[in-house]
Design a protein around this motif. Structure first.
Motif, short mmCIF file in Angstrom:
data_model
loop_
_atom_site.label_atom_id
_atom_site.label_comp_id
_atom_site.label_asym_id
_atom_site.label_seq_id
_atom_site.Cartn_x
_atom_site.Cartn_y
_atom_site.Cartn_z
N ASP A 39 49.25 43.47 78.90
CA ASP A 39 48.89 42.22 79.57
C ASP A 39 49.41 42.28 81.00
O ASP A 39 50.61 42.20 81.25
N LYS A 63 46.69 49.85 87.45
CA LYS A 63 45.64 50.58 86.73
C LYS A 63 46.24 51.71 85.90
O LYS A 63 45.82 51.96 84.76
N LYS A 118 47.61 50.23 82.78
CA LYS A 118 46.52 49.87 81.86
C LYS A 118 45.91 51.11 81.22
O LYS A 118 45.55 51.10 80.03
N ASP A 119 45.81 52.19 81.99
CA ASP A 119 45.28 53.43 81.43
C ASP A 119 46.19 53.98 80.34
O ASP A 119 45.73 54.54 79.35
N ARG A 120 47.49 53.86 80.54
CA ARG A 120 48.46 54.33 79.55
C ARG A 120 48.50 53.43 78.32
O ARG A 120 48.72 53.89 77.20
N ASN A 121 48.33 52.13 78.57
CA ASN A 121 48.42 51.15 77.48
C ASN A 121 47.31 50.12 77.65
O ASN A 121 47.51 49.09 78.30
N PRO A 122 46.12 50.38 77.08
CA PRO A 122 44.98 49.47 77.27
C PRO A 122 45.25 48.04 76.82
O PRO A 122 44.60 47.11 77.30
N SER A 123 46.22 47.84 75.93
CA SER A 123 46.51 46.48 75.45
C SER A 123 47.53 45.76 76.33
O SER A 123 47.87 44.61 76.05
#
Length: 333
Positions: free
Chosen positions: A253, A243, A246-251
């Protein structure tokens, strides 16, 4: 008043050949670090200085470097106290204080991802005294061969088949299939290299840093044999770390990340088994013996994941290995 007072007492080290002394610098509590012998020790000291300054400039919580003598490699750094994450967590576990354990590990993972991303910006691979990046070649030389030489042949006195080395060589090649490998990698990010000062975490022993994939340091912490976290907490911490990514880099994969984590966790476990064996047998640091059995347990659990169904000979070998409570080989099946 002199800037620097002579060292007063030695601070115990774990596996390092460096020497650590309590001292003061301009009235501040400090640690004086003397390098390991030889040119390699001086090179390691240079890396500590260069990487440490870089991480500090990136606001990563590492000790401040007060002074570095490039001639003799002696470094004077901020004294962070003697509270290790390892000691604190084991005390909390003994009192079933799992929410506090989880809080500290979440804090550690948040510091980790800051180091991995912010530390990667402007990082110069020329600062690395060992190798500039973690790749398949390093994984084979420093993890696969280290494991076979120090743990299997040295500690266990067991002669593996050539097929085992071939399987592990092919396993190491998978490291280069990880697409994102340009983050800052500490390579020994575990509970005894994280200090607690005023309830904040600080990272030490970063001199072996280089470029590499994110999952290695996360696996080093979550699978750390020094603590032996239960499986349910490991799963929760991995989910928390993903998570954070993902928070640091929403894109980002994240579909492949659990598999990368298991691969890098397996490689890391090969490395620590080699290290614990070498340190306990060659350097006579018997403190490390107690961690061989939990590390081997990690290795077996990882090796029998379906990701590694092709490790037929390796699985057969590790399944027959057992270590008694004293850390000695109890025989091969």
């Amino acid at each position: 008043m002199p800037e620097h007072k002579p060292p007063t007492r030695t601070i115990p080290a774990d596996g390092s050949e460096r020497l650590f002394f309590r001292t003061t610098w301009k009235g501040l509590s400090a640690v004086e670090i003397h390098p390991a012998p030889g040119e390699s020790g001086l090179a390691e000291a240079r890396s500590f200085h260069d990487i440490g300054r870089h991480l500090k400039d990136a606001d990563v919580p590492v000790p401040e470097i007060y002074h570095y003598d490039s001639n003799n490699g002696v470094i004077t750094v901020e004294y962070l106290g003697d509270a290790l994450l390892n000691t604190r967590v084991k005390h909390l576990i003994s009192h079933d204080a799992w929410p506090e354990v989880f809080r500290l590990y979440r804090q550690a993972l948040a510091v980790l991802i800051q180091m991995q991303t912010d530390g990667a910006a402007g990082f110069n691979n020329k600062w690395c005294f060992d190798s500039p990046r973690y790749d398949a070649g390093l994984a084979y030389r420093n993890e696969v061969l280290y494991f076979l030489r120090s743990f299997v042949r040295g500690f266990l006195q067991y002669d593996p088949s050539p097929a085992v080395e071939q399987e592990l060589s092919e396993l190491a090649c998978r490291v280069n299939m990880i697409e994102e490998r340009d983050f800052f990698l500490h390579r020994d990010f575990q509970s005894r290299n994280i200090m607690i000062k005023e309830d904040k975490l600080h990272i030490i022993d970063f001199q072996g840093g280089r470029s590499g994939p994110m999952g290695y340091d996360a696996a080093s912490l979550i699978l750390d044999p020094y603590v032996g976290l239960p499986g349910w907490m490991r799963a929760e911490l991995l989910a928390f770390y993903m998570k954070l990514i993902k928070d640091r880099n929403p894109s980002a994969d994240m579909e492949k990340f659990p598999g990368e984590f298991r691969l890098l966790g397996l490689m890391r476990t090969l490395q620590v088994l080699g290290a614990y064996s070498f340190l306990s047998m060659t350097r006579r640091k018997h403190f490390f013996l107690q961690f061989i059995a939990p590390a081997l347990s990690n290795l077996i659990e990882l090796a029998f994941h379906r990701d590694f169904d092709d490790l037929i000979e390796f699985r057969q070998m590790v399944q027959g290995l057992s270590i008694d409570q004293g850390g000695k080989n109890a025989g091969q099946g």
